[in-house]
Design a protein around this motif. Sequence first.
Motif, PDB file in Angstrom:
ATOM      1  N   ASP A 175       0.801  -1.214   0.000  1.00 54.47           N
ATOM      2  CA  ASP A 175       0.000   0.000   0.000  1.00 54.47           C
ATOM      3  C   ASP A 175       0.841   1.275   0.000  1.00 54.47           C
ATOM      4  O   ASP A 175       0.306   2.370  -0.177  1.00 54.47           O
ATOM      5  CB  ASP A 175      -0.952   0.003   1.194  1.00 54.47           C
ATOM      6  N   LYS A 184      -1.250  -3.629  -6.162  1.00 59.49           N
ATOM      7  CA  LYS A 184      -2.081  -3.643  -4.957  1.00 59.49           C
ATOM      8  C   LYS A 184      -3.338  -4.495  -5.141  1.00 59.49           C
ATOM      9  O   LYS A 184      -3.819  -5.109  -4.193  1.00 59.49           O
ATOM     10  CB  LYS A 184      -2.442  -2.209  -4.567  1.00 59.49           C
ATOM     11  N   LYS A 241      -0.385 -10.263  -0.546  1.00 59.08           N
ATOM     12  CA  LYS A 241       0.339  -9.310   0.283  1.00 59.08           C
ATOM     13  C   LYS A 241       0.972  -9.959   1.515  1.00 59.08           C
ATOM     14  O   LYS A 241       0.483 -10.947   2.044  1.00 59.08           O
ATOM     15  CB  LYS A 241      -0.609  -8.183   0.718  1.00 59.08           C
TER      16      LYS A 241
END
Length: 363
Positions: free
Chosen positions: A50, A198, A203
């Motif tokens: 992020d 993203k 992640k």
Amino acid sequence: MRLIGKEEIENIAVGAALLGTGGGGDPYIGKLMALQAIENYGPIQLLDPDEIPDNALVVPSAMMGAPTVMVEKIPSGKEAIAAFKSMEEYLGQKIFATMPIEAGGVNSLLPIALAAELGLPVIDADGMGRAFPELQMVTFHLDNITATPMVLSDEKQNSIVLNTVTSNWAERIARTATIEMGGSVMLAIYAMNGKQLKASSIKHSLSLEEQIGQKIRFAKDNNTNAIDEVLKLTNGFQLFKGKITEVNRKTEDGFAKGEALLSGLDDYKSKECTLFFQNEHLLAKVENQVVCMTPDLIAVVDAETGMPITTEGLRYGARCVVIGMPADKKWRTEKGLETVGPRYFNYDVDYTPIEILVSKEEK
């Protein structure tokens, strides 16, 4: 943002070997390269996905080829730099950051070595959440981000820029080129912007590898069971405990393919487990019952220490525990299963999540 130094590298190497499901290349070699790079250039920045600007150019880096080849053909690091320089020249844009293409073995660590030398940050994410054997087997592909342009570079200073009509064609052509280039190459691949990253990446995979490595490396000192700690972290299951009695392995079409047979110990005495792999473990059977299958993760760890064992490290007589872990939900979609499900690898079974298979076994 935080800094990654030598202690973090040691932990990531162990966690990468586990999430690599037996493949992804020898993590020891990648660890040595990353440690040397940090020794020479200092710690590297690890960025949260992020934190990446939407318009920044991100390019994953990776090794392609059979893990068995890397035992004798160790990359120098110059191959990855050549691939990145060629990619920047082709795109006419500076690369903002790199990242692993997969959470596994050497391919979790080579981007760190590359980043240290080039002064780039590494992103705490990857495109698989595990390791898979083919280039299109990434979450980026599921979102129609193309593998090309991609660059292949070898130790002889050959570089190839590929543009293909699909990522599947990129795999086919690059695999043939890799064989001609000695069985392994370094890649710059799946160039994307921060916004795409993203949306499509898995992640915090490097952080998870680090946590797994911490649990395994310090279990003995903390008087804890390393395997139990890993299963808690990954929501995993113990599938089998046994001794390796047979390993059939061959390098074919640029892959390390084979099977391993384990004879049961303790609660699994009188039973047998068969593991099927293509670079990575793809399917596990106890007796004739499938207990875990791709895209869910299958890993083999040392029964005493919990240290992961790669497919090329499987040896007769080793006492092991086989564990299974659920895949990221991106892989459990229709397109995900078309890309990496058991039928893609010619196993005549439909995908069933590990948690369902284990609950059936317990009944």
